[in-house]
Motif scaffolding. Structure first.
Motif, PDB file in Angstrom:
ATOM      1  N   UNK A   6      22.729  26.353  18.668  1.00 11.59           N
ATOM      2  CA  UNK A   6      22.693  27.578  19.486  1.00 11.59           C
ATOM      3  C   UNK A   6      23.952  28.373  19.152  1.00 11.59           C
ATOM      4  N   UNK A   7      23.773  29.500  18.503  1.00 14.14           N
ATOM      5  CA  UNK A   7      24.901  30.333  18.080  1.00 14.14           C
ATOM      6  C   UNK A   7      24.826  31.658  18.810  1.00 14.14           C
ATOM      7  N   UNK A   8      25.742  31.838  19.753  1.00 14.03           N
ATOM      8  CA  UNK A   8      25.803  33.072  20.543  1.00 14.03           C
ATOM      9  C   UNK A   8      26.730  34.052  19.840  1.00 14.03           C
ATOM     10  N   UNK A   9      26.267  35.286  19.622  1.00 19.32           N
ATOM     11  CA  UNK A   9      27.075  36.344  19.017  1.00 19.32           C
ATOM     12  C   UNK A   9      27.292  37.396  20.097  1.00 19.32           C
ATOM     13  N   UNK A  24      15.444  34.381  17.112  1.00 21.90           N
ATOM     14  CA  UNK A  24      16.430  35.342  17.618  1.00 21.90           C
ATOM     15  C   UNK A  24      16.117  35.672  19.072  1.00 21.90           C
ATOM     16  N   UNK A  25      17.120  35.520  19.953  1.00 22.77           N
ATOM     17  CA  UNK A  25      16.959  35.859  21.370  1.00 22.77           C
ATOM     18  C   UNK A  25      17.618  37.208  21.630  1.00 22.77           C
ATOM     19  N   UNK A  70      19.555  31.758  17.490  1.00 27.69           N
ATOM     20  CA  UNK A  70      20.544  32.818  17.324  1.00 27.69           C
ATOM     21  C   UNK A  70      20.415  33.768  18.510  1.00 27.69           C
ATOM     22  N   UNK A  71      21.456  33.887  19.297  1.00 27.91           N
ATOM     23  CA  UNK A  71      21.396  34.527  20.614  1.00 27.91           C
ATOM     24  C   UNK A  71      22.316  35.743  20.635  1.00 27.91           C
ATOM     25  N   UNK A  72      21.738  36.947  20.723  1.00 28.86           N
ATOM     26  CA  UNK A  72      22.544  38.168  20.748  1.00 28.86           C
ATOM     27  C   UNK A  72      22.396  38.917  22.076  1.00 28.86           C
ATOM     28  N   UNK A  73      21.999  38.220  23.128  1.00 32.11           N
ATOM     29  CA  UNK A  73      21.885  38.869  24.436  1.00 32.11           C
ATOM     30  C   UNK A  73      23.217  39.509  24.836  1.00 32.11           C
ATOM     31  N   UNK A  82      12.494  36.293  20.374  1.00 34.43           N
ATOM     32  CA  UNK A  82      12.215  35.896  21.751  1.00 34.43           C
ATOM     33  C   UNK A  82      12.997  36.821  22.672  1.00 34.43           C
ATOM     34  N   UNK A  83      12.293  37.608  23.479  1.00 31.41           N
ATOM     35  CA  UNK A  83      12.951  38.603  24.302  1.00 31.41           C
ATOM     36  C   UNK A  83      13.034  38.203  25.761  1.00 31.41           C
TER      37      UNK A  83
END
Length: 667
Positions: free
Chosen positions: A337-340, A466-467, A369-372, A492-493
């Motif tokens: 889980x990689x949060x940016x 991609x979140x 991959x989490x860009x929230x 994934x939204x």
């Protein structure tokens, strides 16, 4: 730190599902929160406002005139926004200027009214790139409450939960997990909607997301301080008792930005940033992750590891305000889980290098991959990262200017790149021709150089999901669009679409600097007073791939799958969200392509390869095909003769003739 006395009044208990409309003050227990500060240097809002209100009449006229110049002469979305939202910001500024011309220093309106009107004009176009930035003492400051509220779905209803507390808050029953029911007497859903109307998001979800954010944090660079000096929060505690908390607004300096958008640099010219999201992210770091702020500012050492992360562990980053990396266990397997948090960095190459380092230490079976909440930043950082996740060649998104005399003159001055940093030559011919053709927009060319977007190549070979959410904006919109356009994996939204901010943004200071190269005594740009500033969308972005030519602005990137945030998500580390992402990764092919290259004294090249999930390898040396071999899972050694003087080797992996992996290494 001093704390106000905690006061509790005897109260009958009421069920959580009792009707809210028959709630009376006597039915509540009331507490007064902390008077102490979570951020050093904080002052009460009332004291801070005593220092405001120093703009002269002439300074106000100057600000309005420069706003007219930028919206009429530079703003790329003006035709679109005027049509979509039935607004006329240029006429509103003309009317404001006319009113100012009838006033004097003695008769002019209060300064708050002036700032409110200017902000309203810019907000009317619903573009988070296009802002009026308030002058001193607001610049660089935040107003905050020492807790965070997040929306989630609990069962079949939307709820608003306290998810984090800052240091200094002292109310024994007000803690993480309590449900907010009312805000200053308004039902919480209505309070969020009222806040949302003040913000410029391109779609309803984007506005509502910022409506929630602004309940407890306001970046005073973009928005006036709250009208109220304190808030009264009605909530239901863990025992189902209805209570109230009165908490004062505090004002403090925000953490410094990581990139300067005012100077004449490639980074400044390549900005794609929702400034509100960036300011809010840094404010939350100050409140809830002060250690990460200290590490970023160089006050604390960071212990790094070179070993793959253990199941359930974290990987420390050299950029703690940019990345968070960890291993997560789901029913479908263990994944990275990689949060940016942001792309707002001065050096895109360093960003990509750290991204690759973290990804390679995470589980290779799949990457979440989490860009929230990522408001964007350096467009090159976002587009250069895409190559590390796919064997396909990346095509950066093209951008267009609106054709105006002012933009044409800037492009003319920089068509031969006199600064060595900002080359606008590609756009100049079409803009010059528009004088004759009447074209609204210039031809479209990418900001990110295609060679740079493909120089590193693929570095993560497992499946990727991609979140996104409605807070994703600007360079993050561009990243999500590129992710989808190049078919890297599913999106994934948390919301149906991203924030829909498809543009490159320039500040007034950057526009002035560009016009002054070479020096121009007739430049229409004038220095703004007391650190006031403005930003506009200068170039709009277009999609590539299957949606080639579609603008990102107001449309955003639509999710392939949807997940509503749950109570467990906001209180227990996104556990349900991770399960949803893991389910999308389950069953997707796992690839592996490790490469070690060595050149012997005679110029022979030897490639040692470790592969998984591939049936054929093609070898290219300096871009030329040299060999092709069938392979199975395991280790393979391939000799490549006559490779003396070669500089780069690329190995492409195939399955049933489809390119599914590629590795590029310098020699």
């Amino acid at each position: 730190m001093t704390l106000a006395t905690y006061v509790e009044m005897p109260t009958p208990r009421r069920a959580v599902d009792d009707r809210a409309d028959d709630l009376l003050p006597a039915d509540l227990t009331v507490a007064f929160g902390a008077e102490g500060a979570a951020v050093p240097g904080s002052v009460p809002l009332h004291d801070f406002m005593r220092t405001a209100g120093t703009l002269t009449h002439a300074e106000r006229l100057l600000i309005v005139g420069q706003a007219l110049l930028m919206l009429e002469g530079n703003y790329v979305h003006l035709p679109l926004k005027s049509a979509m939202h039935a607004v006329n910001p240029v006429q509103r500024l003309r009317l404001l200027r006319a009113r100012l011309l009838r006033q004097t220093d003695a008769t002019m309106d209060p300064e708050r009214s002036f700032h409110q009107e200017m902000s309203s004009v810019f907000h009317s176009v619903r573009d988070l790139h296009t802002n009026y930035l308030l002058p001193q003492p607001f610049a660089g400051m935040i107003a905050y409450l020492p807790f965070q509220v997040e929306r989630c779905v609990d069962g079949d209803r939307a709820t608003y939960i306290v998810t984090r507390l800052a240091q200094g808050l002292s109310a024994p029953t007000f803690g993480v997990g309590v449900e907010i029911t009312h805000w200053n007497g308004m039902p919480i859903e209505r309070a969020v909607a009222v806040n949302a109307d003040r913000f410029a998001g391109s779609n309803v979800a984007a506005r509502l997301a910022r409506g929630v954010d602004s309940l407890t944090v306001r970046a005073l660079r973009l928005h006036l301080p709250p009208d109220e000096e304190w808030v009264t929060v009605s909530y239901t505690d863990a025992d189902g008792v209805r209570r109230e908390l009165r908490e004062p607004w505090l004002v403090a300096p925000n953490a410094p930005a990581m990139a300067d958008a005012e100077v004449l640099t490639t980074a400044a010219a390549s900005q794609g940033l929702d400034l509100h999201a960036d300011e809010t992210s840094r404010a939350r770091a100050l409140l809830y992750a002060p250690r990460a702020v200290e590490q970023t500012l160089g006050n604390l050492a960071i212990e790094l590891s070179t070993e793959p992360v253990a199941a359930g562990g974290d990987v420390a980053s050299t950029m703690p305000l940019v990345f968070r990396a960890r291993s997560v266990q789901t029913a479908a397997g263990t994944f990275g889980h990689l949060r940016v948090f942001t792309f707002n960095v001065p050096d895109p190459a360093a960003f990509v290098a750290e991204f690759v380092r973290l990804a390679e230490l995470l589980p290779q079976e799949g990457l979440i991959l989490d860009v929230r909440g990522n408001g964007g930043g350096h467009i090159l950082a976002s587009e250069f990262t895409l190559q590390t996740l796919t064997p396909r060649r990346i095509t950066p998104e093209p951008v267009q200017f609106v054709c105006t005399p002012l933009n044409l003159e800037i492009c003319r001055r920089h068509k031969d790149d006199p600064t060595g940093r900002i080359d606008l030559g590609a756009w100049y011919p079409s803009m010059d021709q528009s004088v004759e053709t009447g074209s609204i927009y210039s031809s479209a060319f990418p900001i990110s150089p295609e060679d740079g977007a493909n120089s590193v190549g693929q570095r993560y070979f497992g499946p990727v999901v991609l979140i996104t959410d409605a807070r994703c904006y600007s360079a993050t919109d561009i990243f999500a669009a590129g992710f989808q356009d190049h078919a890297i994996g599913p999106v994934l939204g948390v919301d149906d679409t991203t924030g829909a901010g498809g543009a490159n943004v320039w500040t007034h200071g950057l526009l002035k600097a560009l016009r002054d190269v070479p020096a121009d005594p007739d430049s229409p740009y004038r220095p703004l007073p007391k650190q006031a500033d403005m930003r506009v969308s200068i170039r709009r972005t277009l999609r590539v791939g299957a949606l080639a030519g579609t603008p990102v602005e107001d449309l955003g990137v639509r999710a392939d799958a949807r997940h509503e945030m749950t109570r467990r998500d906001v209180l227990e580390g996104n556990v349900d969200l991770m399960e949803a992402a893991g389910a999308l990764l389950a069953g997707r092919p796992r690839r592996r392509l490790d490469l070690t290259a060595s050149v012997d004294a005679g110029g022979g090249l030897s490639l040692e390869l470790r592969t998984t999930g591939l049936d054929r390898l093609d070898v290219y040396v300096d871009g030329r095909p040299r060999s092709s071999s069938d392979v199975a899972d395991g280790t393979t050694t391939l000799p490549v003769p006559d490779a003396a003087g070669a500089t780069v080797v690329q190995v492409q992996g195939f399955v049933a003739g489809d390119l599914v992996a590629a590795r590029t290494e310098p020699l």
